[in-house]
Design an enzyme around this catalytic site. Structure first.
Site, short mmCIF file in Angstrom:
data_model
loop_
_atom_site.label_atom_id
_atom_site.label_comp_id
_atom_site.label_asym_id
_atom_site.label_seq_id
_atom_site.Cartn_x
_atom_site.Cartn_y
_atom_site.Cartn_z
N HIS A 78 0.43 23.15 -19.01
CA HIS A 78 1.02 21.91 -19.53
C HIS A 78 0.39 21.54 -20.88
CE1 HIS A 78 1.58 20.86 -15.03
NE2 HIS A 78 2.78 21.09 -15.50
N LYS A 82 9.32 16.82 -4.67
CA LYS A 82 8.05 17.41 -4.21
C LYS A 82 7.12 16.26 -3.82
CE LYS A 82 8.26 20.65 -8.09
NZ LYS A 82 7.57 21.01 -9.33
N ARG A 89 8.40 29.40 -17.73
CA ARG A 89 7.47 30.48 -17.42
C ARG A 89 8.28 31.75 -17.11
NH1 ARG A 89 4.57 26.61 -13.32
NH2 ARG A 89 6.72 25.97 -13.40
N SER A 102 0.96 24.28 -11.09
CA SER A 102 0.19 23.28 -10.33
C SER A 102 0.14 23.64 -8.85
CB SER A 102 0.82 21.89 -10.49
OG SER A 102 0.84 21.51 -11.83
P1 ADP Z 1 8.41 19.49 -12.48
O1 ADP Z 1 8.08 18.97 -11.14
O2 ADP Z 1 9.31 18.60 -13.28
O3 ADP Z 1 8.83 20.92 -12.51
P2 ADP Z 1 5.84 20.32 -13.47
O4 ADP Z 1 4.66 19.46 -13.65
O5 ADP Z 1 5.76 21.37 -12.43
O6 ADP Z 1 7.04 19.35 -13.25
O7 ADP Z 1 6.23 20.97 -14.86
C1 ADP Z 1 6.61 20.22 -15.96
C2 ADP Z 1 7.14 21.16 -17.02
O8 ADP Z 1 6.09 21.99 -17.49
C3 ADP Z 1 8.22 22.11 -16.54
O9 ADP Z 1 9.16 22.30 -17.58
C4 ADP Z 1 7.48 23.39 -16.26
O10 ADP Z 1 8.31 24.52 -16.38
C5 ADP Z 1 6.43 23.35 -17.36
N1 ADP Z 1 5.25 24.14 -17.02
C6 ADP Z 1 4.50 24.07 -15.91
N2 ADP Z 1 3.49 24.97 -15.95
C7 ADP Z 1 3.62 25.63 -17.13
C8 ADP Z 1 2.91 26.71 -17.77
N3 ADP Z 1 1.88 27.32 -17.17
N4 ADP Z 1 3.34 27.12 -18.98
C9 ADP Z 1 4.40 26.53 -19.56
N5 ADP Z 1 5.13 25.53 -19.02
C10 ADP Z 1 4.75 25.08 -17.82
#
Ligand code: ADP
Length: 162
Positions: free
Chosen positions: A18, A42, A93, A131
Site C-alpha cells: 500500500h 471482509k 498485483r 494484508s
Molecule cells: P480492498 O479491501 O478494497 O481490496 P485492500 O486494502 O486490500 O482493500 O487494498 C486496497 C488497494 O491496494 C487495492 O487496489 C489493492 O489491489 C491494492 N494493494 C493491496 N496490496 C498491494 C500490493 N502489495 N501492491 C500493490 N497494490 C496493492
C-alpha cells in the site's frame, strides 16, 4: 487545475505494498486522499479508527503534506463527489486482482461516468504482499518484517495476542 485522487481500501493493516502505491500516486497528483472503507464485506481485524491511525503514522514518515487519510462509508462515487475528485487509484498485483477490480471499475463507471479509475501495477518487490496473508502469517507466529513496518508489526502482534 488542482487534481485530487482517492485511494480507497480496507488497509487491514497497511502494508509496504500500500505504501508503495501511496508514494507513487502522491507523486502524480496535487492531493491524495487515502479513503478507509468502513462497510466492507471482509470482516476487519482492526477497527476503522485503528486503521486510520496506523495509516496516519505510516504516512507521517513520508513527509508529504499532500496526503490525507479519511474514513468513508457508503458509495465511493459519493465520497469522490464530496471531495471534488474524479480519480480513483487502485493497485493491481496478480491477474487474480484483475477481475474484481475490473468489475468495481464497471460498477463505479455506471454510477458516475465521470469517475476514472487508474490502476498502478504493484512493484516487483511488493507483488506478493497482501494484508490477508500478513495477518495469517502473524497469527501463525511467522516473521512479517518484510511486509509491514515495525510499528504495524507490533500492533498486529498485540492485536492477535488479545
Ligand atoms: P480492498 O479491501 O478494497 O481490496 P485492500 O486494502 O486490500 O482493500 O487494498 C486496497 C488497494 O491496494 C487495492 O487496489 C489493492 O489491489 C491494492 N494493494 C493491496 N496490496 C498491494 C500490493 N502489495 N501492491 C500493490 N497494490 C496493492
Amino acid at each position: 487545475m488542482n487534481r485530487t485522487a482517492i485511494y480507497p481500501g480496507s488497509f487491514d493493516p497497511i502494508t509496504f505494498g500500500h505504501i508503495d502505491i501511496i508514494k507513487r500516486a502522491a507523486g502524480l497528483f496535487d492531493n491524495l486522499i487515502i479513503a478507509v472503507a468502513q462497510n466492507n464485506q471482509k470482516s476487519a481485524l482492526f477497527s476503522e479508527d485503528e486503521r486510520v491511525e496506523m495509516i496516519r503514522e505510516e504516512v507521517q514518515k513520508l513527509d508529504n503534506s499532500n496526503i490525507t487519510v479519511e474514513k468513508f462509508s457508503g458509495l465511493l462515487v459519493n465520497f469522490a463527489k464530496e471531495k471534488q475528485s474524479k480519480i480513483v487509484i487502485r493497485g493491481l498485483r496478480a491477474v487474480s486482482d484483475f477481475e474484481y477490480e475490473f468489475q468495481m471499475f464497471g460498477a463505479n463507471s455506471k454510477l458516475d461516468p465521470e469517475l476514472q479509475t487508474i490502476f498502478l501495477p504493484a512493484s516487483e518487490k511488493h507483488h506478493f504482499i497482501a494484508s490477508k496473508f500478513v495477518k495469517e502469517i502473524a497469527r501463525l507466529g511467522g516473521e512479517i518484517s518484510a511486509f509491514v513496518s515495525p510499528n504495524i508489526a507490533q500492533k498486529l502482534r498485540d492485536k492477535i495476542a488479545n
